[in-house]
Scaffold this motif. Structure first.
Motif, PDB file in Angstrom:
ATOM      1  N   SER A 190      -3.288   2.980  -0.431  1.00 36.35           N
ATOM      2  CA  SER A 190      -4.067   2.138  -1.338  1.00 36.35           C
ATOM      3  C   SER A 190      -3.138   1.437  -2.321  1.00 36.35           C
ATOM      4  CB  SER A 190      -5.085   2.987  -2.106  1.00 36.35           C
ATOM      5  OG  SER A 190      -4.419   3.936  -2.932  1.00 36.35           O
ATOM      6  N   HIS A 191      -3.695   0.454  -3.019  1.00 34.64           N
ATOM      7  CA  HIS A 191      -2.966  -0.145  -4.141  1.00 34.64           C
ATOM      8  C   HIS A 191      -3.980  -0.547  -5.203  1.00 34.64           C
ATOM      9  CE1 HIS A 191      -4.137  -4.354  -3.531  1.00 34.64           C
ATOM     10  NE2 HIS A 191      -3.897  -4.218  -2.240  1.00 34.64           N
TER      11      HIS A 191
ATOM     12  N   PHE B  83       0.839  -1.191   0.000  1.00 31.72           N
ATOM     13  CA  PHE B  83       0.000   0.000   0.000  1.00 31.72           C
ATOM     14  C   PHE B  83       0.877   1.245   0.000  1.00 31.72           C
ATOM     15  CE2 PHE B  83      -2.728  -3.276   1.701  1.00 31.72           C
ATOM     16  CZ  PHE B  83      -3.960  -3.011   1.110  1.00 31.72           C
ATOM     17  N   ASP B  84       0.657   2.110  -0.983  1.00 35.57           N
ATOM     18  CA  ASP B  84       1.424   3.352  -1.110  1.00 35.57           C
ATOM     19  C   ASP B  84       0.619   4.523  -0.574  1.00 35.57           C
ATOM     20  OD1 ASP B  84       3.542   2.023  -2.421  1.00 35.57           O
ATOM     21  OD2 ASP B  84       2.444   2.120  -4.316  1.00 35.57           O
ATOM     22  N   ALA B  85       1.329   5.511  -0.026  1.00 32.71           N
ATOM     23  CA  ALA B  85       0.689   6.711   0.522  1.00 32.71           C
ATOM     24  C   ALA B  85       0.514   7.740  -0.583  1.00 32.71           C
ATOM     25  CB  ALA B  85       1.542   7.280   1.639  1.00 32.71           C
TER      26      ALA B  85
ATOM     27  N   SER C 135      -9.452   6.219   9.478  1.00 25.59           N
ATOM     28  CA  SER C 135     -10.571   5.325   9.186  1.00 25.59           C
ATOM     29  C   SER C 135     -10.215   4.420   8.015  1.00 25.59           C
ATOM     30  CB  SER C 135     -11.836   6.123   8.854  1.00 25.59           C
ATOM     31  OG  SER C 135     -12.927   5.254   8.601  1.00 25.59           O
ATOM     32  N   ASN C 136     -10.904   3.282   7.945  1.00 22.87           N
ATOM     33  CA  ASN C 136     -10.790   2.416   6.771  1.00 22.87           C
ATOM     34  C   ASN C 136     -11.886   2.719   5.762  1.00 22.87           C
ATOM     35  OD1 ASN C 136     -12.882   1.465   8.338  1.00 22.87           O
ATOM     36  ND2 ASN C 136     -12.412  -0.704   8.015  1.00 22.87           N
TER      37      ASN C 136
ATOM     38  N   THR D 160      -7.760  -0.841  -3.886  1.00 23.78           N
ATOM     39  CA  THR D 160      -8.122  -1.281  -2.536  1.00 23.78           C
ATOM     40  C   THR D 160      -7.516  -0.308  -1.538  1.00 23.78           C
ATOM     41  OG1 THR D 160      -8.190  -3.608  -3.160  1.00 23.78           O
ATOM     42  CG2 THR D 160      -7.907  -3.118  -0.820  1.00 23.78           C
ATOM     43  N   VAL D 161      -8.332   0.191  -0.617  1.00 27.78           N
ATOM     44  CA  VAL D 161      -7.889   1.199   0.347  1.00 27.78           C
ATOM     45  C   VAL D 161      -7.670   0.537   1.706  1.00 27.78           C
ATOM     46  CG1 VAL D 161      -8.513   3.323   1.554  1.00 27.78           C
ATOM     47  CG2 VAL D 161      -9.104   3.039  -0.856  1.00 27.78           C
TER      48      VAL D 161
END
Length: 518
Positions: free
Chosen positions: A397-398, A385-387, A427-428, A412-413
């Motif tokens: 997310s990626h 997952f990158d910022a 939060s997700n 996908t977060v």
């Protein structure tokens, strides 16, 4: 004429004084008889404690006439719900005594006094002892005569002996006459034993052995609750309520249905507490004694300001340190594919943790300074997952490699974070986070619950923003299931919410819990 006028004035004055006197007396009588007095009733040292074994795992002592409970429910309920509230409390009261094989209306109502106690033991010889006070000199004796006569006529074999100078009546337990039932618990009369103490106190036990243990304990101060130092200290603090609770670690596990591992995670040895009616709710104040443990500093004003800035409706809320005393019961649980939440919970900073209503999404609040979002980048990058910045939010997310109908790649977060009013929120759910950051507070917390909690606290937890979600969260608890079973109906529709506050030092913890009804 003047003399007549003087006499008339004197008569009027006398009547007025008499009316004032009658009015004051009438007002005093109404106040003394009002069921609302139960809200501010002072607890005293119970007379029954001498016959309650100190080694019982759980003891409940009711210091109120059970006949007044339905009237209290009727007095505090809204007009349209008064009948229902009274009937619920009446049913619950009757079912509690029925669990010991007693019919309140026909066997207890006409003589039972202001003190009833139940001690439960679950060791090698599990059982219970019930101590009932009488409001008059002959009520207990007449009750026992009727009680044993009815069971004798139903086919029970009775033994009448003496023990420690008292007459003891016991039964071995017999099958009821008539066609036996394989489903009804009334098909058999369980073995019971009784003794009458000074015509004012009835002891009823689940077996002769349990009764003899209670009588033995009454002769040794160290073995009964009359000289219990923890109970004496509690009552010395001018406690109010309608009932006392006393027990040990095993009693807490029975009461709350906690897992076996809890006893090692939370080294609680014993507890004492009071139950108090509070408007249309019930409050439990308790002291938990630790065998060891670290002090928990009270939450700061800044920490508690997080509550005022929450505007998202929540199903579950906890404001505490991630490894704090409420973690086992109330902290958020990460899903198997959730990698951001476990990373946030590794620290020691107090966090506001909330499960959003009707959703698997969660929301966490902290101060703006920590935990810094940059510290999470490396850990999340290892998971792919990158910022990235998105409309003022930092989002991890990626890409999934799939596209939607418009041809845009889907992602996908793992979660996101943003700052508002000097607080950082996580939060997700992007929608949930945006709603929180754009709001102005006061929308997510039932403020009336928080205002009634004792402060300062080391931890705060709320169960449910409404009765439906609260009932869902309470559903697994044996205590809640037992109450509904006794009431003979679902209590969820009447439930409004629940709140808890906890503070702790190295030797004990203070618990304040509130359950409110509509």
């Amino acid at each position: 004429m003047q003399k007549l006028l003087q006499q008339s004035m004197a008569a009027v004055l006398a009547i007025a004084i008499s009316l004032v006197g009658l009015g004051a007396a009438g007002w005093w009588w109404l106040q003394s008889q009002s069921p609302l007095k139960l809200q501010h009733q002072s607890l005293t040292t119970p007379a029954t404690t001498r016959f309650l074994p100190a080694d019982a795992n759980l003891t409940l002592i009711l210091e109120a006439d059970p006949g007044r409970l339905p009237d209290y429910g009727r007095a505090v309920a809204p007009m349209r719900q008064r009948r229902q509230a009274a009937e619920q409390l009446e049913h619950l009261r009757d079912a509690l005594f029925a669990a010991a094989g007693l019919d309140y209306a026909t066997e207890l109502a006409d003589w039972l006094g202001d003190e009833s106690a139940l001690a439960l033991s679950s060791g090698d010889t599990p059982g219970w002892v019930l101590a009932l006070s009488s409001r008059d000199a002959d009520g207990g004796r007449q009750f026992l005569q009727r009680f044993w006569q009815s069971r004798s006529l139903a086919g029970g074999d009775l033994d009448i002996t003496r023990y420690r100078g008292l007459g003891v009546i016991s039964s071995r337990g017999q099958q009821s006459q008539g066609r036996p039932s394989t489903t009804s618990p009334q098909a058999e009369h369980p073995p019971l034993a009784s003794a009458l103490i000074n015509d004012q106190l009835v002891l009823l036990a689940s077996s002769r052995g349990q009764l003899e243990d209670a009588l033995d304990a009454s002769q040794e101060e160290a073995r009964n609750l009359a000289g219990d130092p923890l109970l004496e200290e509690w009552l010395g603090s001018s406690r109010q309520g309608i009932a006392l609770l006393r027990g040990d670690r095993q009693g807490i596990e029975q009461l709350l249905g906690l897992p076996a591992s809890w006893s090692t995670d939370q080294p609680i040895e014993q507890f004492v507490g009071s139950l108090q009616v509070d408007g249309a709710g019930v409050r439990l104040a308790a002291q938990l004694q630790n065998s060891s443990g670290e002090s928990i500093a009270p939450l700061s004003r800044r920490d508690q300001q997080l509550l005022g800035n929450l505007n998202q409706p929540v199903q579950l809320l906890s404001l505490s340190r991630p490894n704090g005393p409420l973690a086992r019961l109330f902290n958020l649980t990460a899903a198997s594919d959730d990698i951001l939440l476990p990373a946030l919970l590794e620290g020691e900073q107090p966090l506001l943790e909330a499960q959003l209503q009707d959703s698997k999404a969660w929301l966490i609040g902290s101060s703006d300074s920590a935990p810094p979002a940059a510290n999470l980048n490396e850990a999340l990058a290892k998971q792919g997952f990158d910022a990235n910045n998105l409309d003022g939010l930092q989002v991890w997310s990626h890409l999934t490699g799939q596209s939607d109908r418009q041809g845009q790649l889907q992602a996908t977060v793992a979660g996101a974070t943003g700052v508002a009013q000097s607080n950082r929120w996580w939060s997700n759910s992007l929608d949930g986070l945006r709603a929180q950051l754009q709001g102005h507070g006061s929308g997510g917390v039932p403020s009336e619950l928080l205002e009634r909690l004792n402060a300062p606290s080391g931890a705060i937890a709320l169960l449910g923003a409404d009765g439906r979600s609260t009932a869902e969260l309470l559903k697994p608890w044996p205590l809640w299931r037992g109450l509904q079973l006794l009431a003979g109906q679902r209590l969820g529709p009447s439930l409004q919410g629940a709140a808890l506050a906890l503070s702790q030092d190295q030797s004990s913890a203070e618990l304040d819990a509130l359950l409110t009804f509509r």
